[in-house]
Design a protein around this motif. Structure first.
Motif, PDB file in Angstrom:
ATOM      1  N   PHE A  74       0.639  -1.204   0.121  1.00 25.86           N
ATOM      2  CA  PHE A  74      -0.010   0.007  -0.100  1.00 25.86           C
ATOM      3  C   PHE A  74       0.822   1.182   0.012  1.00 25.86           C
ATOM      4  CE2 PHE A  74      -3.374  -3.077   1.945  1.00 25.86           C
ATOM      5  CZ  PHE A  74      -4.242  -2.828   0.847  1.00 25.86           C
ATOM      6  N   GLN A  77       1.908   1.781  -3.350  1.00 27.79           N
ATOM      7  CA  GLN A  77       0.783   2.074  -4.137  1.00 27.79           C
ATOM      8  C   GLN A  77       0.719   3.824  -4.090  1.00 27.79           C
ATOM      9  OE1 GLN A  77      -2.742  -0.226  -3.823  1.00 27.79           O
ATOM     10  NE2 GLN A  77      -3.749   1.709  -3.826  1.00 27.79           N
ATOM     11  N   SER A 119       1.198  -0.074   5.525  1.00 28.39           N
ATOM     12  CA  SER A 119       0.320  -1.176   4.804  1.00 28.39           C
ATOM     13  C   SER A 119      -0.344  -2.158   5.720  1.00 28.39           C
ATOM     14  CB  SER A 119       1.191  -2.151   3.931  1.00 28.39           C
ATOM     15  OG  SER A 119       1.538  -1.167   2.792  1.00 28.39           O
ATOM     16  N   ALA A 156      -6.237   2.813  -1.423  1.00 31.48           N
ATOM     17  CA  ALA A 156      -5.652   1.906  -0.343  1.00 31.48           C
ATOM     18  C   ALA A 156      -6.855   1.774   0.711  1.00 31.48           C
ATOM     19  CB  ALA A 156      -4.322   2.484   0.427  1.00 31.48           C
TER      20      ALA A 156
END
Length: 425
Positions: A74, A77, A119, A156
Motif C-alpha cells: 500500500f 501504491q 500497509s 488503499a
C-alpha cells in the motif's frame, strides 16, 4: 376522508422523525454530502491536465518530496500514484527528517511521508496516517497537495474497507463455510480485486480530450469540464450508500421494539412504510441539490436548462434507493449484514454499470457492448443517463422520462419483493 387525513399526518410525522434521526448521524452526512464532492473534485483536477494540454492551457505543477518508509504494497501504491500525477513534480527521498528540513528551507512546497507499518495498519483495519509537511510560506498551494494526497491514499483505504466488508459479509452470511481457507481468501480477493481494478484504472488512465477537425483542415478544441462527467456519477454512487443505512436502521428499530410500539398506536402499516421512505427520498434530493449547486457555483459545472428534469431524475433515484434499502433490510439477517451489503452494492454496481468515464469523455455504457447491456438492469446507469441527458441537453422530455420510468420500475420491483417478506416483529 378523515382516515386519509390521519394517514397523511402519520406519514409526515414519521418522515419528520426519520429526517431528525438522519441529520444527527454526522458520519452518514459526510458520506452522502462531502465524500462525493471530494472524489469528484480530485478525480477532475487530477485528470484535467490532459484536457488542458489539448486546449493549449498551461498546467500548474507543484514540487514535492515523497518519503516512503513503508515496506508493504500500500505504501508503494500511494507513492507510485503521487509520482504519476502530472500536477506534481515528485522527488523521492529516504528520510523524513531530510524532507522536513528541505521543505523548511523552501526548496519544495511540501513533503509527503508514508510511515512504516502503513500497509500493516490497513490490513488490520487500524488508523493509518500519511503526513504532509507544508512550507508555511506556501500554505495555499500546500492545500492542493493535501487534497491530492487524500486522493492517492483513498484507493488503499477503500481496498482495506472493502476487504474487511467482503470477509465479514461472507462469514456472517455463511458463504463458503465448508470451503478451505485458501479458497475463501481467493474468492474474497477476486471480489475486491474486480472493484479496485476499475477504480485504479480511473486514476491511471486519464480522460482523453476530443479534438475535432474543421473543413479547412484546422483543428478545434472544445473546452471540457471534467466536473460535468464525474459529479453526476459520484452523486449516484454515494446516494446508494444510503441503502446500507436504511437496512441497518430497519433491523435496529425492529430489535428495539419500535415497530411493535408503532403498531399499538393509531398508525397504519402503510404510514409506517411510507414515512421513512419519503424521508430518504428527500435526503437524496437534498444531496443532489447540494452537490450540483456547489459544482455549478464553484467549478462551473453545467447543469443544463431543465431544473424540473433534474428534480424528476433525483426523486426517482430517491425512490430506487429507499426501496432497495428496505429490501436489504428485509432480506438480511442482521443490521451489520445490511450495512455491508449496501456498501458493496454502492461500490460495485456503478463500475459494473459503466457510469464513470474510464477511457474517454463519456460514460462507458455509451460505448455499447456487454457493459451497456448489463447496465440496462442496474438502476445506477439509468440515474446517470438521466442526469447526462438533462445536463447536456441531448435528451428530450420523452428520453428523460424513459430513465425516470426505469428508476421507478426498479423501485416498484424492490418494494413489491420487500413487501411480500416484510415482518415488523
Amino acid at each position: 376522508m378523515q382516515s386519509i387525513g390521519l394517514m397523511v399526518r402519520s406519514t409526515l410525522a414519521i418522515t419528520w422523525k426519520e429526517l431528525q434521526v438522519t441529520v444527527r448521524d454526522r458520519g452518514l452526512l459526510a458520506v452522502l454530502f462531502l465524500l462525493p464532492l471530494i472524489f469528484a473534485s480530485l478525480f477532475s483536477l487530477s485528470q484535467q491536465e490532459s484536457v488542458d494540454e489539448s486546449t493549449g492551457a498551461t498546467p500548474i505543477t507543484v514540487e514535492i518530496y515523497v518519503v516512503n518508509e513503508d515496506e508493504g504494497r500500500f505504501g508503494g501504491q500511494v507513492a507510485g500514484t503521487l509520482q504519476q500525477m502530472s500536477m506534481l513534480d515528485v522527488e523521492r527521498l529516504d528520510s523524513a527528517e531530510d524532507a522536513d528540513r528541505r521543505v523548511g528551507e523552501g526548496e519544495r512546497t511540501a513533503a509527503v511521508v508514508i510511515p512504516a507499518g502503513f500497509s500493516d495498519s490497513i490490513d488490520a483495519y487500524e488508523q493509518a496516517d500519511v503526513q504532509v509537511i507544508v512550507d508555511p510560506v506556501q500554505q495555499a498551494i500546500g492545500g492542493v497537495v493535501v487534497g491530492l494526497t487524500d486522493f492517492a491514499v483513498s484507493p488503499a483505504a477503500i481496498e482495506g474497507e472493502l476487504a474487511r466488508g467482503v470477509s465479514t459479509f461472507m462469514a456472517q452470511a455463511g458463504v463458503l463455510d465448508e470451503a478451505p481457507a485458501e479458497l475463501v481468501r481467493a474468492n474474497e480477493a477476486r471480489v475486491v480485486g474486480a472493484i479496485m481494478t476499475q477504480l485504479q484504472a480511473m486514476q491511471s488512465d486519464p480522460a482523453i480530450a476530443v479534438v475535432g477537425e474543421e473543413l479547412g483542415g484546422e483543428t478545434s478544441q472544445e473546452p471540457v469540464n471534467l466536473f460535468d462527467l464525474f459529479m453526476p456519477a459520484f452523486a449516484v454512487m454515494f446516494a446508494f450508500f444510503l441503502t446500507g443505512h436504511i437496512g441497518e436502521t430497519f433491523h435496529r428499530e425492529r430489535e428495539a421494539g419500535t415497530f411493535r410500539r408503532l403498531l399499538s398506536a393509531p398508525l397504519t402499516r402503510a404510514a409506517m412504510v411510507a414515512g421513512p421512505m419519503l424521508a430518504y427520498v428527500l435526503i437524496v434530493v437534498l444531496q443532489v441539490v447540494f452537490l450540483f449547486g456547489i459544482g455549478a457555483a464553484l467549478f462551473g459545472m453545467d447543469i443544463g436548462d431543465s431544473l424540473l428534469g433534474l428534480l424528476a431524475v433525483s426523486v426517482a433515484l430517491g425512490f430506487a434507493v429507499a426501496t432497495l434499502g428496505l429490501l436489504l433490510g428485509v432480506l438480511t439477517r442482521t443490521g451489520r449484514q445490511a450495512d455491508i451489503l449496501g456498501m458493496l452494492v454502492a461500490f460495485a454496481l456503478p463500475f459494473i454499470g459503466g457510469i464513470f468515464p474510464m477511457t474517454g469523455l463519456r460514460p462507458e455504457y455509451l460505448a455499447g457492448g456487454l457493459q451497456a447491456t448489463i447496465g440496462m438492469f442496474i438502476p445506477h446507469m439509468h440515474a446517470a443517463e438521466g442526469y447526462r441527458l438533462v445536463m447536456t441537453g441531448e435528451g428530450t422530455i420523452e428520453t428523460v422520462l424513459i430513465q425516470v420510468g426505469a428508476l421507478l420500475l426498479f423501485a416498484a420491483i424492490f418494494f413489491v419483493i420487500a413487501l411480500r417478506r416484510l415482518r415488523f416483529d
